[in-house]
Design an enzyme around this catalytic site. Structure first.
Site, short mmCIF file in Angstrom:
data_model
loop_
_atom_site.label_atom_id
_atom_site.label_comp_id
_atom_site.label_asym_id
_atom_site.label_seq_id
_atom_site.Cartn_x
_atom_site.Cartn_y
_atom_site.Cartn_z
N THR A 27 0.85 -1.19 0.00
CA THR A 27 0.00 0.00 0.00
C THR A 27 0.89 1.24 0.00
O THR A 27 1.91 1.28 0.68
CB THR A 27 -0.96 0.02 1.21
OG1 THR A 27 -1.77 1.20 1.16
CG2 THR A 27 -0.20 0.00 2.53
N HIS B 201 2.62 -12.09 13.94
CA HIS B 201 3.72 -12.61 14.76
C HIS B 201 3.55 -14.10 15.07
O HIS B 201 4.48 -14.75 15.56
CB HIS B 201 3.83 -11.83 16.06
CG HIS B 201 5.24 -11.63 16.52
ND1 HIS B 201 6.20 -12.62 16.45
CD2 HIS B 201 5.88 -10.54 17.05
CE1 HIS B 201 7.34 -12.17 16.92
NE2 HIS B 201 7.18 -10.90 17.29
#
Length: 376
Positions: free
Chosen positions: A287, A339
């Protein structure tokens, strides 16, 4: 008291803007905070609000490029508001103001524009589609052509039958000129093929994904799904908001192929023709908030993907080079990641790999042959 209105700074790196449209006329009475103009920078189109109430005197024409801090209009704050009317042009004689019927007040905004006049956003879309505003009927107040009118407009097809074939030459806005300048900044001497930033970033990302495949995977319950291909989702702005179409197998595409595919998808998004299939199945997202002036941000992961790379504004900054302070163009990039799959070592390694490829594209992305950037 005469108030001088100056162009405010839209952003740290912007030094001038262009008057796209005056929303009031010379001599109008304006209210404090009323939008009086739309101005273009190389990042976006912004509204300019009046800093005080009073009679306005314009000091710049539509299409003028004016420096940040320059005076664009005067507001006579001592002038009395005409009675019985919305913000309107001041008249030297009291009789016309006194005789203006109250019922005419709601029509004042529409009177600012002639029937069939497009809004700035609509005009840009119509220019891109090569559609003359005179061929459309506006649905806005006073017959003004709105952005939705322009998006839904379809170019006329078929054999000419003797109708109007006029061509209008219009100066591009500062925003459009800056976009065009960036897209053609790097081009081949043979073939004239323009390259943009996104193809370089996409190739840098696909290389980094090969080096750190965990970033190119996603969670599915208690399982990790890994991919041996890179379907890159590219965030683009459309008439209905942000959309994220997918460039399939970007790892196999050339720079030119990536640019062509991004352009094809962006046009579909802009014209409201993008499909669900075009926006599903990506394995990683890029983005670019820099086109809107973003200096640094934390992009949000596009589920069920595990990572997204955020690009930001390029500005000149002082940096240390071999013990000396030098000014260089710099961009911050940010990686948001899941994560549960990606550890710190992989995330930092991925970003470093992207950085290395962008700083040395000839060796790391083109195999030492810059002509590869322009191959089919």
């Amino acid at each position: 008291m005469i108030l001088e209105m100056k162009v405010p700074s839209p952003g740290e790196s912007i030094k001038e803007v262009e008057i796209a449209t005056w929303l009031v006329k010379d001599g109008d009475y304006v209210e404090k905070d009323q939008a009086i103009a739309e101005v273009d920078s190389d990042k976006a189109t912004l509204e300019l609000p009046a800093e005080a109430s009073g009679i306005i005197t314009l000091k710049a024409e539509e299409g003028d490029a004016v420096a940040v801090g320059a005076v664009v209009c005067h507001i006579d704050t001592a002038a009395a508001k005409p009675s019985g009317s919305a913000p309107a042009a001041a008249a030297p004689a009291a009789a016309p103001v006194a005789e203006a019927p109250k019922a005419a007040a709601p029509a004042a905004p529409a009177a600012t524009y002639a029937t069939g006049t497009p809004s700035p956003a609509a005009k840009k879309i119509l220019d891109e589609k090569n559609i003359a505003p005179a061929t459309l009927s506006g649905t806005g107040k006073g017959g003004r052509i709105t952005k939705d009118d322009a998006v839904n407009a379809v170019p006329s097809m078929g054999t000419p039958t003797g109708g109007s074939r006029g061509v209008e030459r219009t100066k591009l806005s500062m925003l459009r000129r800056k976009v065009a300048e960036r897209l053609v900044a790097a081009k081949a001497k043979h073939g004239g093929i323009g390259l943009g930033y996104m193809s370089f970033f996409t190739k840098a990302v696909t290389r980094a994904l090969e080096l750190f495949p965990d970033v190119n995977s996603m969670m599915d319950g208690d399982h990790k799904i890994a991919y041996d291909f890179a379907d890159i989702s590219i965030a683009v702005s459309g008439p209905k908001g942000l959309m994220v179409p997918v460039v399939r197998n970007a790892e196999n595409l050339t720079f030119r192929g990536i640019e062509a595919e991004i352009k094809r998808l962006a046009i579909k998004a802009r014209d409201g023709q993008i499909t669900v299939d075009d926006m599903t199945g990506g394995t990683f997202t890029i983005t670019n908030g820099g086109v809107f002036g973003s200096m640094l941000s934390t992009p949000i992961i596009n589920p069920p993907q595990s990572g997204i790379l955020g690009m930001h504004n390029i500005i000149e900054r002082p940096i240390a080079v071999k013990g000396k302070v030098e000014i260089h163009p710099m961009m911050y990039v940010a990686l948001s990641y899941d994560h549960r799959i990606i550890d710190g070592r992989e995330s930092v390694g991925f970003l470093v790999a992207v950085k290395e490829a962008l700083e040395n594209p000839v060796e790391l992305l083109c195999g030492g042959n810059p002509k590869k950037a322009f191959e089919l």
